[in-house]
Enzyme design. Structure first.
Site, short mmCIF file in Angstrom:
data_model
loop_
_atom_site.label_atom_id
_atom_site.label_comp_id
_atom_site.label_asym_id
_atom_site.label_seq_id
_atom_site.Cartn_x
_atom_site.Cartn_y
_atom_site.Cartn_z
N ARG A 1 0.81 -1.24 0.00
CA ARG A 1 0.00 0.00 0.00
C ARG A 1 0.83 1.27 0.00
NH1 ARG A 1 -2.87 -3.11 3.65
NH2 ARG A 1 -4.71 -4.08 2.72
N LYS B 1 3.96 11.77 -10.78
CA LYS B 1 3.09 10.94 -11.62
C LYS B 1 3.82 9.63 -11.89
CE LYS B 1 0.33 14.19 -14.34
NZ LYS B 1 0.05 14.63 -15.72
N GLU C 1 11.93 18.98 -24.04
CA GLU C 1 11.12 19.32 -22.85
C GLU C 1 11.69 20.55 -22.12
OE1 GLU C 1 8.27 17.85 -22.35
OE2 GLU C 1 8.42 15.76 -23.02
N LYS D 1 8.95 23.11 -13.23
CA LYS D 1 8.02 22.00 -13.05
C LYS D 1 7.64 21.86 -11.57
CE LYS D 1 6.50 17.49 -14.17
NZ LYS D 1 6.72 16.15 -14.70
N GLU E 1 -3.24 18.38 -11.57
CA GLU E 1 -3.61 18.85 -12.89
C GLU E 1 -5.06 19.32 -13.02
OE1 GLU E 1 -1.56 16.73 -15.92
OE2 GLU E 1 -2.88 17.46 -17.48
N ARG F 1 -1.09 23.06 -14.09
CA ARG F 1 -0.22 21.93 -14.48
C ARG F 1 -0.38 21.61 -15.96
NH1 ARG F 1 1.82 16.65 -10.97
NH2 ARG F 1 3.08 15.81 -12.65
N ASN G 1 1.60 20.80 -20.81
CA ASN G 1 1.17 20.05 -22.00
C ASN G 1 1.37 20.82 -23.30
OD1 ASN G 1 0.42 17.88 -20.46
ND2 ASN G 1 -1.70 18.51 -20.27
N HIS H 1 1.95 19.02 -26.46
CA HIS H 1 1.68 17.61 -26.17
C HIS H 1 0.37 17.10 -26.74
CE1 HIS H 1 5.20 17.84 -23.71
NE2 HIS H 1 5.10 16.58 -23.35
N HIS I 1 1.13 14.01 -28.72
CA HIS I 1 0.54 12.70 -28.40
C HIS I 1 -0.21 12.13 -29.59
CE1 HIS I 1 0.57 13.66 -23.81
NE2 HIS I 1 1.65 13.00 -24.17
N HIS J 1 9.45 10.45 -27.86
CA HIS J 1 8.46 11.39 -27.32
C HIS J 1 8.87 12.85 -27.55
CE1 HIS J 1 5.53 13.16 -24.65
NE2 HIS J 1 6.50 13.69 -23.93
N1 LIG Z 1 5.94 10.83 -14.85
C1 LIG Z 1 6.01 11.89 -15.63
O1 LIG Z 1 5.64 12.98 -15.25
C2 LIG Z 1 6.58 11.72 -17.01
C3 LIG Z 1 6.96 12.86 -17.74
C4 LIG Z 1 7.56 12.68 -18.98
C5 LIG Z 1 7.77 11.40 -19.47
N2 LIG Z 1 7.38 10.33 -18.73
C6 LIG Z 1 7.60 8.96 -19.22
O2 LIG Z 1 9.00 8.76 -19.35
C7 LIG Z 1 9.22 7.78 -20.34
C8 LIG Z 1 10.32 8.25 -21.26
O3 LIG Z 1 11.48 8.46 -20.49
P1 LIG Z 1 12.93 8.46 -21.15
O4 LIG Z 1 12.91 9.28 -22.36
O5 LIG Z 1 13.89 8.76 -20.07
O6 LIG Z 1 13.04 6.96 -21.69
P2 LIG Z 1 13.75 5.64 -21.13
O7 LIG Z 1 13.62 5.51 -19.68
O8 LIG Z 1 13.25 4.54 -21.98
O9 LIG Z 1 15.29 5.90 -21.47
C9 LIG Z 1 15.70 6.02 -22.82
C10 LIG Z 1 16.79 5.03 -23.16
O10 LIG Z 1 18.04 5.48 -22.61
C11 LIG Z 1 18.63 4.46 -21.82
N3 LIG Z 1 19.35 5.16 -20.77
C12 LIG Z 1 18.84 5.83 -19.74
N4 LIG Z 1 19.78 6.49 -19.07
C13 LIG Z 1 20.96 6.21 -19.69
C14 LIG Z 1 22.29 6.62 -19.46
N5 LIG Z 1 22.63 7.50 -18.51
N6 LIG Z 1 23.25 6.11 -20.27
C15 LIG Z 1 22.92 5.26 -21.29
N7 LIG Z 1 21.66 4.88 -21.56
C16 LIG Z 1 20.69 5.36 -20.78
C17 LIG Z 1 17.49 3.61 -21.38
O11 LIG Z 1 17.90 2.31 -21.03
C18 LIG Z 1 16.58 3.63 -22.60
O12 LIG Z 1 17.06 2.69 -23.55
C19 LIG Z 1 7.90 7.55 -21.06
O13 LIG Z 1 7.35 6.32 -20.65
C20 LIG Z 1 7.04 8.70 -20.58
O14 LIG Z 1 5.66 8.38 -20.52
C21 LIG Z 1 6.80 10.47 -17.52
ZN LIG Z 2 6.56 15.29 -22.56
#
Ligand SMILES: NC(=O)c1ccc[n+]([C@@H]2O[C@H](COP(=O)([O-])OP(=O)(O)OC[C@H]3O[C@@H](n4cnc5c(N)ncnc54)[C@H](O)[C@@H]3O)[C@@H](O)[C@H]2O)c1
Ligand SMILES: [Zn+2]
Length: 363
Positions: A121, A143, A185, A227, A237, A241, A245, A248, A252, A265
């Site tokens: 939990r 999030k 971003e 942020k 949101e 917040r 977007n 986005h 999206h 993305h």
């Molecule tokens: N929670 C939120 O508010 C929020 C906001 C934006 C995005 N997201 C989510 O985040 C995700 C995308 O995140 P991302 O772009 O970091 O993708 P990711 O976590 O898939 O990382 C991208 C790639 O880089 C590699 N990697 C990561 N750090 C590394 C490093 N230091 N050296 C070498 N390789 C490395 C990973 O293994 C992966 O292959 C999506 O699922 C998206 O929905 C969430």
């Molecule tokens: Zn984004």
């Protein structure tokens, strides 16, 4: 080292940002008063690079590290992963007094955060973001989620981290395409809230793309501050917040219309910001100079600013579906000057279509 606080009353938390700040983890864990085992959730790319150092810090804090490795990439962001992680947590001896450390990009952060929100939990978690996306965006704000076959981030929870540790030196191994996509971003944060940040990004692209940490520090710090402030004002949101977007709604739509396979993305968001900029111009809120400035900055980071084959119908359909599920009306975030955005619910389908059509031609 910079310390930024996300102000959420009793759930406020610090973001530690700097070069070589990973060892802060030891002090953070000691300060949290966690006991026994600490799960380090990472992925198959990041684990081999940074898990060992992280495990050593957990041991120095007098705790037992339990490293759980997920497959890298968006495909790992699924409910079965939560089941797997909870099994690993139990096998490793985690209990209600334990905590989770998310060591990786946004995928690891979202999944590890949701596992922490759900396990027994809810237990605390610490974010150690290793991508630009995670350092400027996903690690801050609470999030957490996994995807469902019918859509992204459908199953999740709000669960704020106890601390975020941003060690910029971990970016050394980040692939270039991921670096650039993440910077979309940071550019967005400049457009929505800080012309100074935008100007810094505009004039320092070569150094930033070269991972010059002195040049990268400001975009990461300002992004966390922007942020963090937005989240503090509107954690779930209801209003401001949604500023985050910008780009986005279109982005999206582009991601969904391309089955999340053509663009990262941030790349889709870059296109989405170009469409949102066009819409801002069409609504008479900004001049052509705004649009050109935004386009030039995105292009300087190697981000896409036009796509001649954009499937406009499919993108619009995906946008409408996205909005129908969530809110009922199409709401757009548009700019009325560099560093400031407003929300509009009076955008016609023809205007949204024209904004997407504008992506067919460069500039
Ligand atoms: N929670 C939120 O508010 C929020 C906001 C934006 C995005 N997201 C989510 O985040 C995700 C995308 O995140 P991302 O772009 O970091 O993708 P990711 O976590 O898939 O990382 C991208 C790639 O880089 C590699 N990697 C990561 N750090 C590394 C490093 N230091 N050296 C070498 N390789 C490395 C990973 O293994 C992966 O292959 C999506 O699922 C998206 O929905 C969430
Ligand atoms: Zn984004």
């Amino acid at each position: 080292m910079n310390v930024i606080t996300v102000e959420l009353g009793a759930r406020s938390y610090p973001i530690y940002l700097g070069e070589g700040v990973l060892p802060e983890l030891k002090r953070v864990l000691q300060g949290m008063g966690v006991g026994g085992a600490v799960a380090i959730v990472t992925d198959t790319n990041v684990g081999p690079l940074y898990a060992e150092q992280t495990e050593a810090l957990v041991r120095e804090a007098g705790l037992k590290p339990v490293t759980c490795v997920m497959e890298a990439g968006e495909a790992g962001k699924r409910l079965a992963q939560i089941d797997f992680l909870c099994g690993e947590f139990l096998a490793g001896g985690l209990d209600r007094s334990s905590c989770v450390v998310a060591l990786g990009g946004g995928v690891v952060g979202d999944v590890a955060g949701f596992a922490a929100a759900s396990f027994m939990r809810g237990i605390p978690f610490v974010q150690i973001p290793t991508t630009i996306v995670a350092q400027v965006d996903s690690s801050v704000g609470g999030k957490t989620a996994v995807n469902h076959a019918s859509g992204k981030n459908i199953i999740g929870a709000f669960h704020q981290p106890s601390a975020v540790i941003i060690d910029m030196t971990l970016l050394a191994t980040l692939p270039d395409r991921e670096l650039k996509a993440g910077l979309a971003e940071a550019i967005k944060h400049g457009i929505i809230a800080d012309e100074g940040l935008f100007a810094h990004l505009e004039s320092n692209a070569p150094a930033i793309l070269n991972k010059d940490l002195a040049a990268l520090e400001l975009p990461i710090r300002r992004s966390c501050e922007i942020k963090g402030a937005v989240v503090a004002a509107d954690e779930r949101e209801g209003g401001v917040r949604a500023n985050l977007n910008y780009g986005h709604t279109f982005g999206h739509g582009i991601e969904a219309a391309t089955a999340y396979s053509r663009f990262l993305h941030g790349e889709a968001v870059a296109l989405g910001m170009c469409a949102a900029g066009f819409l801002s111009l069409d609504l008479g809120l900004v001049g052509i100079d705004f649009l050109e400035r935004q386009r030039a900055c995105l292009a300087a980071y190697g981000l896409p600013t036009a796509w001649s084959e954009i499937p406009v119908d499919a993108t619009l359909a995906a946008m409408k579906h996205d909005k129908k599920v969530r809110a009922g009306t199409m709401k757009f975030v548009v700019a009325d000057r560099m560093g400031h955005v407003v929300h509009r619910t009076d955008v016609t389908e023809a205007q949204a279509r024209a904004a997407l059509e504008s992506l067919r031609t460069e500039g």
